[in-house]
Write an enzyme that holds these catalytic residues in place. Sequence first.
Site, PDB file in Angstrom:
ATOM      1  N   HIS A 110      37.121  15.684  -4.779  1.00 20.32           N
ATOM      2  CA  HIS A 110      37.994  15.197  -5.850  1.00 20.32           C
ATOM      3  C   HIS A 110      38.463  16.317  -6.781  1.00 20.32           C
ATOM      4  O   HIS A 110      39.416  16.140  -7.534  1.00 20.32           O
ATOM      5  CB  HIS A 110      37.323  14.074  -6.638  1.00 20.32           C
ATOM      6  CG  HIS A 110      36.266  14.498  -7.600  1.00 20.32           C
ATOM      7  ND1 HIS A 110      34.915  14.374  -7.336  1.00 20.32           N
ATOM      8  CD2 HIS A 110      36.342  15.028  -8.852  1.00 20.32           C
ATOM      9  CE1 HIS A 110      34.222  14.799  -8.372  1.00 20.32           C
ATOM     10  NE2 HIS A 110      35.060  15.214  -9.307  1.00 20.32           N
ATOM     11  N   ASP A 141      32.810  13.069  -0.572  1.00 19.99           N
ATOM     12  CA  ASP A 141      33.338  13.823  -1.718  1.00 19.99           C
ATOM     13  C   ASP A 141      32.904  15.288  -1.672  1.00 19.99           C
ATOM     14  O   ASP A 141      32.530  15.870  -2.685  1.00 19.99           O
ATOM     15  CB  ASP A 141      32.910  13.187  -3.041  1.00 19.99           C
ATOM     16  CG  ASP A 141      33.760  13.688  -4.221  1.00 19.99           C
ATOM     17  OD1 ASP A 141      34.835  14.260  -3.968  1.00 19.99           O
ATOM     18  OD2 ASP A 141      33.336  13.521  -5.377  1.00 19.99           O
ATOM     19  N   GLY A 213      34.118  18.647 -15.432  1.00 16.84           N
ATOM     20  CA  GLY A 213      34.201  20.088 -15.217  1.00 16.84           C
ATOM     21  C   GLY A 213      32.975  20.626 -14.512  1.00 16.84           C
ATOM     22  O   GLY A 213      33.006  21.698 -13.901  1.00 16.84           O
ATOM     23  N   ASN A 214      31.856  19.871 -14.566  1.00 17.76           N
ATOM     24  CA  ASN A 214      30.652  20.230 -13.811  1.00 17.76           C
ATOM     25  C   ASN A 214      30.782  19.869 -12.334  1.00 17.76           C
ATOM     26  O   ASN A 214      29.994  20.330 -11.509  1.00 17.76           O
ATOM     27  CB  ASN A 214      29.418  19.508 -14.367  1.00 17.76           C
ATOM     28  CG  ASN A 214      28.744  20.279 -15.482  1.00 17.76           C
ATOM     29  OD1 ASN A 214      28.764  19.865 -16.631  1.00 17.76           O
ATOM     30  ND2 ASN A 214      28.126  21.415 -15.156  1.00 17.76           N
ATOM     31  N   SER A 215      31.742  19.025 -12.007  1.00 11.44           N
ATOM     32  CA  SER A 215      31.888  18.540 -10.635  1.00 11.44           C
ATOM     33  C   SER A 215      31.982  19.692  -9.639  1.00 11.44           C
ATOM     34  O   SER A 215      32.802  20.594  -9.795  1.00 11.44           O
ATOM     35  CB  SER A 215      33.137  17.671 -10.503  1.00 11.44           C
ATOM     36  OG  SER A 215      32.986  16.462 -11.192  1.00 11.44           O
ATOM     37  N   GLY A 268      33.199  -1.775  13.257  1.00 12.77           N
ATOM     38  CA  GLY A 268      34.389  -2.611  13.128  1.00 12.77           C
ATOM     39  C   GLY A 268      34.070  -3.970  12.545  1.00 12.77           C
ATOM     40  O   GLY A 268      34.565  -4.998  13.028  1.00 12.77           O
ATOM     41  N   VAL A 269      33.224  -3.989  11.500  1.00 10.45           N
ATOM     42  CA  VAL A 269      32.883  -5.243  10.833  1.00 10.45           C
ATOM     43  C   VAL A 269      32.975  -5.043   9.326  1.00 10.45           C
ATOM     44  O   VAL A 269      32.948  -3.915   8.836  1.00 10.45           O
ATOM     45  CB  VAL A 269      31.451  -5.700  11.186  1.00 10.45           C
ATOM     46  CG1 VAL A 269      31.312  -5.978  12.671  1.00 10.45           C
ATOM     47  CG2 VAL A 269      30.411  -4.669  10.731  1.00 10.45           C
ATOM     48  N   ILE A 271      30.828  -6.265   5.896  1.00 16.52           N
ATOM     49  CA  ILE A 271      29.465  -6.741   5.669  1.00 16.52           C
ATOM     50  C   ILE A 271      29.249  -7.086   4.202  1.00 16.52           C
ATOM     51  O   ILE A 271      30.005  -6.662   3.334  1.00 16.52           O
ATOM     52  CB  ILE A 271      28.426  -5.688   6.103  1.00 16.52           C
ATOM     53  CG1 ILE A 271      28.686  -4.344   5.396  1.00 16.52           C
ATOM     54  CG2 ILE A 271      28.422  -5.520   7.602  1.00 16.52           C
ATOM     55  CD1 ILE A 271      27.667  -3.270   5.731  1.00 16.52           C
TER      56      ILE A 271
END
Length: 472
Positions: A110, A141, A213-215, A268-269, A271
């Site tokens: 991100h 991420d 900003g720590n990301s 392909g479900v 849940i």
Amino acid sequence: MHRKAYFLILFLTLALAVPMAAQARDLPVFTELAAQAGKAVVFISTEKTARGGSMEQFQQQIPEGHPFYEFFKRFDQFFGPQQGQPPRKMLGQGSGFVISADGLIVTNNHVINGADKVTVRFQDDKKEYPADVVGADQETDLAVIRIKADHPLPTLKFGDSDDIQVGEWVLAIGNPFGLDNTVTAGIISAKHRIIGAGPFDNFLQTDASINPGNSGGPLLNMDGEVVGINTAINAAAENIGFAIPSTQAAKVIALLKEGKSPQRGWLGVTIQQVSETQAKALGLPEPVGALIASVGKGAPADKGGVRQGDVILEVNGQKIEDNNALLKTIAGLAPGDKARLVLWRNGEKVTRTVVLGQRNEKAMAAMSPDRQGHGEAATVLGMALKPIGDQEAQALGLDKTQGLLVVNVDPETAAGQEGIRQGDVILQANQQDVNSVADLETVIKSAEKRGAIMLLVKRQGRSSFVALPLDK
């Protein structure tokens, strides 16, 4: 004061002061760790062009999955083209850390997602290095970028986040609010946190101060090893931050730095969690497993014989406690692998083997809601219900005429409290089709011993299960 009492107080004061002083001497000092590790931490700045007026800039900030994503994506269709300002540059910032001396840097997806320009700067160095994106994975991420430097760069190594314990000291380094090389210390507050950030949530929680900003910056143990990648915060709280565990991140980063994308298995479900009431309605001894709300037509699960309403209890001998466990287990397998599923169906265990597909955007898009369908109104379980007529089925976009339309709901009843709303369509009760109120009442009578009933409810094209208790 009596002389004996005075000496007693003095003795106790000194006795308490000695261990407190010793304890203070045992507190860690982060000076050397911060100085050495900080050399490999970078400040990342980004630029992206917001094309169009203010509405388009706003549209670009609405994430996929947001309740109003589709609405704002199609804003112009509803209200016509918006005349706005010319294209503008939007600036962003984050952190990262070097993992190889030749310039590979880890950060969050991100931080760099959609950027036209990515720039890197080191501690105490005003020189800016242009960076190229090597690889990124939206679902975890994580991202890897590369810079070119004329000398070997200081690096950080990954530690084992599985080994770190709650209560251990950790150090976070990053650039919160653009304040270069900020160091904060704290402890591991919890492990395996699920915060709804993505399908593979498994965060370390820390009380080391994490801010915007720590990301992408490192969370370090006392040996200077990266045990987490700082990623998210709880904005409504103080000192509640989250980091991607290093053991999870390292596997993805190993692929990204080679320019490869993670290959994840796919059933392909759709849940949902199994609640206590749902477990009772299904006859399950306890609320475990993952309940299949829908099965994609032609998807691997469909081909393998998995049905809507099944509960997945095991995958290849590994017990499935909840939705997250199923997602991680299936994603940990490769496309083409066989998954032996133990299912709970109609009160007993059955086994099916599914050849997994590949989890990607195209596959996920294929799981858009299927187009299956939903006298006088009669009240059952606090709901006013009537059979679906041909005209109603057409108006609701149903393929065929089936189910019961919810005309009204008493908010004080279990149905109202469990979220059933006017306009919902009840398709099944305890996995049996219900096309009349009499059908539903028959199923309710047979389910009285269990004390609960499971309804398959369709709302705006999406199916989900709702369990309602039955009063004796």
